[in-house]
Scaffold this motif. Structure first.
Motif, short mmCIF file in Angstrom:
data_model
loop_
_atom_site.label_atom_id
_atom_site.label_comp_id
_atom_site.label_asym_id
_atom_site.label_seq_id
_atom_site.Cartn_x
_atom_site.Cartn_y
_atom_site.Cartn_z
N PRO A 1 18.16 -40.39 1.61
CA PRO A 1 19.21 -39.37 1.74
C PRO A 1 18.68 -38.13 2.45
CG PRO A 1 18.97 -40.11 -0.55
CD PRO A 1 17.80 -40.64 0.21
N ALA A 2 19.60 -37.34 2.96
CA ALA A 2 19.20 -36.11 3.66
C ALA A 2 18.35 -35.22 2.77
CB ALA A 2 20.45 -35.35 4.11
N GLY B 1 27.67 -42.38 -5.59
CA GLY B 1 27.04 -43.29 -4.64
C GLY B 1 26.44 -42.51 -3.49
N LEU B 2 26.01 -43.22 -2.46
CA LEU B 2 25.38 -42.57 -1.30
C LEU B 2 26.33 -42.65 -0.11
CD1 LEU B 2 22.85 -41.21 -0.11
CD2 LEU B 2 22.06 -43.49 0.56
N PRO B 3 27.00 -41.54 0.21
CA PRO B 3 27.89 -41.53 1.38
C PRO B 3 27.07 -41.64 2.67
CG PRO B 3 28.31 -39.65 -0.09
CD PRO B 3 27.01 -40.25 -0.51
N VAL B 4 27.69 -42.20 3.69
CA VAL B 4 27.04 -42.36 4.99
C VAL B 4 27.86 -41.64 6.04
CG1 VAL B 4 26.20 -43.98 6.72
CG2 VAL B 4 26.07 -44.58 4.29
N HIS C 1 22.94 -35.20 -0.78
CA HIS C 1 22.57 -36.59 -1.03
C HIS C 1 23.50 -37.49 -0.20
CE1 HIS C 1 20.14 -34.90 -4.09
NE2 HIS C 1 21.09 -34.74 -5.00
N ILE C 2 23.31 -37.44 1.11
CA ILE C 2 24.09 -38.27 2.03
C ILE C 2 23.13 -38.91 3.02
CG2 ILE C 2 26.22 -36.92 1.83
CD1 ILE C 2 25.46 -35.48 4.40
N GLN C 3 23.52 -40.03 3.59
CA GLN C 3 22.68 -40.71 4.56
C GLN C 3 23.27 -40.50 5.95
OE1 GLN C 3 22.08 -43.64 6.73
NE2 GLN C 3 20.00 -42.81 6.71
N VAL C 4 22.42 -40.04 6.90
CA VAL C 4 22.88 -39.71 8.26
C VAL C 4 22.00 -40.46 9.25
CG1 VAL C 4 23.51 -37.84 9.81
CG2 VAL C 4 23.43 -37.41 7.35
N PRO C 5 22.41 -41.64 9.67
CA PRO C 5 21.55 -42.45 10.55
C PRO C 5 21.10 -41.76 11.83
CG PRO C 5 23.39 -43.74 9.71
CD PRO C 5 23.64 -42.33 9.30
N ALA C 6 21.94 -40.92 12.40
CA ALA C 6 21.56 -40.26 13.66
C ALA C 6 20.42 -39.28 13.45
CB ALA C 6 22.77 -39.52 14.24
N LEU C 7 20.19 -38.85 12.23
CA LEU C 7 19.11 -37.91 11.95
C LEU C 7 17.96 -38.57 11.19
CD1 LEU C 7 21.23 -34.83 10.77
CD2 LEU C 7 20.28 -35.26 13.05
N GLU C 8 18.29 -39.55 10.38
CA GLU C 8 17.28 -40.23 9.55
C GLU C 8 17.56 -41.73 9.58
OE1 GLU C 8 14.61 -41.67 7.90
OE2 GLU C 8 14.34 -39.51 7.54
#
Length: 984
Positions: free
Chosen positions: A272-273, A225-228, A259-266
């Motif tokens: 995904p990153a 899955g896509l970790p956050v 393959h992670i999602q980082v709201p503070a950066l994106e």
């Protein structure tokens, strides 16, 4: 372009010097960006070839996987690289050659080798997991590990290692990083990751830091899955991204995106990153100044595939700033969509050229401009060099962490006061942990299955009632969080049930598992070794007994009891350490080949049916091996803990340590007339001889007296007045299994010694006679029973519990190697009863012979001698006394002897091996002793060498002198010096 600022990309990547500060190191391969080979090849390449270079496809080196799909990708898409997955090294090398031959442009060969080749390949070096490395304080070893892994992979034809993991793991439930991380401290992670990377890159293996911008604080596996990651930018800079920024500054060659999602950066929740220009182009390349290779994590992971089609994801990845895409699910679709994006100017041709130029520059740095095939000869041997094994051992050793050590319990001391049980929880057969513990003291081993019920544990606790020391090994754990790291309720239950016992717990698993074992914080001692294998089990036992120092520090927070950087330093004591020859700069292959050859020469020529050999240098046992069988019928193989009759080695094992101790206490004086201690000699021709003369074999005493032969009647039979086959109050001296002697005859034996004729000249003549009397003198001076005195003052504190007289009383027959078939005196095969006739008539207890021992336990006493009286943190004998007893006493009389100790021939170094004693290279300072049954001990303080050889060359008859004729013992002894002088 929609996302990418082409001008900025050109400035950062093509003109690297304008975007990287002077203090920042650029990756070495970038020096080749404008190499003629790179320029020429790039100018010749078509668009299809250039796009193909941006993809890495996977291959398997298992026999059941066909290479055809990979070959098709090479032919049809002209891919830039291959990443190998599971398999074997020989097969991978074969496939590498096949793939390289099929490719018009040399291929980058990549692999995930986080703890070395064994991460993917069978029968290859396996270094510790990174969590264990995070505990190490001696960082230079991690650089050495990286260099060795680099050598191994380059030997295998690999160019890129997707390692080190540079994520800061601060989530115990992280299912994908966890133990693969160096830990929770960003600085520690950065330092160790860069040391690992530098080691690889210094031998031209590209290191790739992963998984940017930091995969440590996740509880979702990006494969599924896509970790956050929901942390703030400040937190990300201080923790998650910190190691990557530091490694970029120090010249890391590659970075893998996550393959992670980082709201503070994106802000885009579906980006995904690995596909985000804001994270890769703007953050990693522009802000951090990274000009090296950017790789995606595998594009077939669900963190991507659940969001995008393969072609769409490939285009996004390249637009985000990645140079190479790994394992795209549908390569044909991905190539087609990237080609379309270039033709429609969604991706510029300049970007494609820049990606390709970096890839070709990397290939030039790797030497792929003059491609060489992988040499298949000796591959497995080259990958498994003993020096690599040494680094693995040392890394494990330095990682061991002591978290509890109440009252300085470890290292264990006063072994003579301990009745020790060693439990392996989770294993049903003897473990390496238990076996190693048994080398230090007599232990009783208990095993209990992982899923043991409370009732089964209660029964075990009942059996533990007699023990005052319990050591528990926690085995069979999981490195991952699955099922509470593999812990079971029974582990907690056992510890709670032993609440009143002194206990040491050794955990062979992930540090986070400590939180799952309730009550473990109540242990008196706690050792953590981070993973389970033979090496960690052996070293953990050695740590408990103090033969290695402990200095690891916990690399993560576990709970309120066990916090980041916790760890107790424990100094080693000078007990024997068990290791491999390379630790003392000796080649194991050379030493073992030569020793094996000599040992088997003796067995094959029937000089002896079997033997034990032990070699230690600098207090480290580098060879401890058993050869052959108890007898020539080959029914019972010699085992490590079997006992041999050591014959005259008894002189330095029995009487001598007691005499030196009494000398230290000024109760025994060397130059006092022996008759002062043995009044029977007063008024005889022996009245003035001194103990020094007797101990140095300079007292004119006869070599021996045939005591038993003096008790034959005129028919040649033993006199019934002296010997009987059944015991009673008077006939209570047991001579053999069926023969008993009148105890009054011992006084007659002493009278025979008193009345024996002295030799006419004062010269060196080896004699047993004085040594037969010493036990009685020792009893008189110490006020204790001789055997008890030795056991209480030496053998038991040393943990040398197989050293004993009359082995038949203490050990099962199967553990005692037989000596001679005595058809003259005792008329039986001697097994557990002393071989020497005189000693047997003293009830098996004498100063000249009678002791049995295994090589391992004998080594403890001899190592104490070699350390001039000190062993295991205890001073047994004064060093000045040891110096006196080990020096040559009468050199002017051509007597080479010390006091009881034998010494080398005078001017021994001038001799050939055949004429030398012991070895030609043995120093004049060395000392030891031989035994008639085929035994030998020798200590050399100049080179810190201990050599022990035990055999039963007198089986089945003493008339077998092949041991001497074949020169077995001097040849083996000389081999040790040859190996030491030869080095690695």
């Amino acid at each position: 372009m929609k996302y990418l600022n082409v001008a900025l990309f050109l400035i950062v990547t093509f003109c690297l010097s304008t975007s990287i500060s002077k203090a920042q190191k650029k990756p070495d391969f970038l020096d080749h960006l404008h190499d003629p080979w790179v320029d020429s090849l790039l100018n010749q390449m078509s668009l299809d070839q250039k796009i193909g270079q941006l993809f890495i496809v996977q291959a398997y080196s298992t026999e059941d996987k066909s290479p055809e799909s990979v070959l098709a990708d090479i032919r049809n898409n002209q891919v830039g690289g291959i990443i190998f997955m599971q398999g074997t090294a020989p097969r991978q090398a074969e496939l590498t050659n096949q793939f390289q031959e099929a490719s018009k442009i040399p291929l980058l060969i990549a692999i995930d080798g986080e703890w070395g080749p064994a991460f993917r390949l069978k029968d290859t070096p396996r270094y510790p997991v990174q969590m264990a490395l995070g505990a190490i304080q001696e960082d230079s070893l991690i650089y050495e590990m990286g260099r060795e892994i680099g050598e191994q992979f380059r030997r295998l034809g690999v160019h890129v290692n997707f390692a080190p993991v540079s994520d800061v793991n601060n989530n115990p439930d992280n299912p994908v990083i966890n133990y693969r991380s160096f830990g929770e401290n960003p600085e520690n992670v950065a330092r160790k990751a860069m040391l690992y990377a530098n080691g690889m890159q210094d031998v031209h293996l590209l290191a790739v830091a992963k998984h940017f911008p930091g995969h440590g604080d996740t509880n979702v596996d990006s494969h599924l899955g896509l970790p956050v990651i929901k942390h703030s930018l400040t937190r990300l800079n201080e923790v998650e991204m910190y190691p990557f920024k530091k490694m970029v500054q120090e010249g890391i060659g590659g970075v893998m995106t996550a393959h992670i999602q980082v709201p503070a950066l994106e802000p885009n929740p579906k980006l995904p990153a690995s596909l985000s220009p804001a994270i890769i182009q703007q953050r990693l390349i522009n802000e951090f100044g990274f000009g090296g290779m950017v790789f995606t994590d595998a594009m077939n992971m669900h963190g991507v595939t659940k969001l995008y089609q393969p072609g769409e994801a490939a285009v996004l990845a390249l637009k985000a700033g990645n140079d190479m895409l790994e394992i795209v699910p549908d390569l044909d679709e991905a190539v087609m969509d990237v080609t379309k994006a270039v033709r429609e100017n969604e991706i510029s041709m300049e970007e494609i050229d820049l990606h390709c130029r970096k890839i070709l520059a990397l290939k030039k740095w790797l030497g792929l401009d003059s491609l060489k095939t992988v040499d298949l000869s000796n591959l497995q041997q080259d990958l498994n060099k003993p020096t690599y094994k040494l680094t693995q051992r040392l890394l494990h050793e330095k990682s061991i962490t002591a978290l509890i050590n109440r009252d300085n319990l470890m290292p264990l001391q006063r072994l003579d006061t301990l009745r020790t049980a060693v439990i392996s929880f989770g294993r049903t057969t003897e473990t390496a942990f238990q076996k190693m513990a048994s080398r230090y003291q007599r232990i009783d081993g208990f095993n209990i299955k992982k899923e043991a019920t409370n009732a089964e544990i209660d029964e075990l606790v009942r059996q533990l009632a007699p023990y005052n020391m319990v050591i528990i090994g926690i085995h069979n754990l999981n490195l991952s969080p699955t099922r509470n790291y593999g812990t079971t309720p029974g582990m907690s239950y056992l510890i709670k049930q032993l609440r009143d016992k002194t206990k040491i717990v050794s955990v062979f698993g992930n540090a986070y598992a400590l939180d799952k074992i309730d009550g473990i914080e109540t242990a008196n001692g706690l050792i953590l070794s981070y993973q389970e294998n033979t090496i960690t089990e052996e070293l953990s036992a050695q740590a408990i007994y103090g033969s290695i120092a402990v200095d690891g520090r916990l690399p993560v927070n576990v709970n309120a009891y066990f916090r980041l950087n916790d760890g107790i330093s424990i100094q080693k004591v000078d007990r024997l350490k068990y290791t491999i020859p390379e630790e003392v700069k000796v080649s194991s292959s050379y030493l073992e080949r030569r020793i094996d050859s000599i040992a088997m020469l003796g067995i094959n020529d029937k000089a002896y049916p079997g033997c034990q050999v032990l070699i230690a240098i600098d207090g480290k046992v580098i060879l401890s091996k058993s050869y052959g069988y108890h007898t020539y019928d080959k029914q019972e193989p010699v085992l490590e803990d079997d006992l041999y009759d050591i014959a005259s080695v008894t002189k330095v094992t029995g009487a001598l340590p007691a005499l030196i101790r009494l000398y230290d206490e000024r109760k025994f004086k060397l130059d006092m007339p022996f008759s002062f201690y043995w009044p029977a000699f007063r008024g005889t021709d022996k009245e003035k001889m001194t103990s020094r003369q007797i101990l140095a074999h300079q007292a004119r005493l006869k070599p021996w007296i045939p005591f038993w032969q003096n008790e034959l009647n005129k028919n040649g039979n033993l006199r019934s007045a002296v010997f009987r086959e059944t015991p009673d109050q008077e006939f209570n001296i047991r001579v053999s299994s069926h023969l008993y002697m009148d105890h009054n005859n011992i006084n007659h034996m002493y009278d025979e010694i008193k009345d024996s004729q002295l030799l006419t000249r004062t010269k060196y003549t080896y004699s047993d006679l004085g040594f037969m009397i010493f036990p009685k003198i020792i009893e008189e001076l110490s006020g204790e029973n001789y055997e008890q005195y030795l056991a209480e003052n030496f053998y038991q504190p040393l943990g040398a519990t197989t050293i004993t007289y009359n082995a038949y009383k203490h050990f099962p027959e199967r553990r005692i190697v037989p000596t001679e078939q005595d058809d003259n005196f005792r008329h039986e095969l001697l097994r557990g009863y002393v071989h020497d006739e005189g000693a047997s008539m003293l009830g098996g207890v004498s100063g000249n012979a009678g002791i049995f021992s295994s090589a391992n336990d004998l080594a403890k006493l001899m190592q104490m001698y070699l350390q001039f009286g000190h062993y295991g943190g205890v001073t047994y004998l004064d060093s000045t006394s040891m110096a006196e007893f080990t020096r040559v006493q009468y050199p002017r009389n051509e007597n080479r002897r010390g006091l009881a100790f034998d010494k080398p021939y005078i001017d021994n170094y001038k001799n050939t091996l055949e004429n030398a004693f012991p070895a030609v290279s043995a120093s004049p300072e060395s000392f030891g002793h031989t035994g008639f049954t085929g035994t030998f001990v020798w200590m050399d303080p100049k080179y810190n060498i201990l050599f022990i050889f035990l055999s039963n060359r007198v089986y089945p008859t003493r008339n077998n002198n092949k041991l001497s004729r074949l020169n077995i013992r001097p040849a083996m002894h000389q081999t040790i010096y040859d190996a030491l002088f030869r080095g690695l």
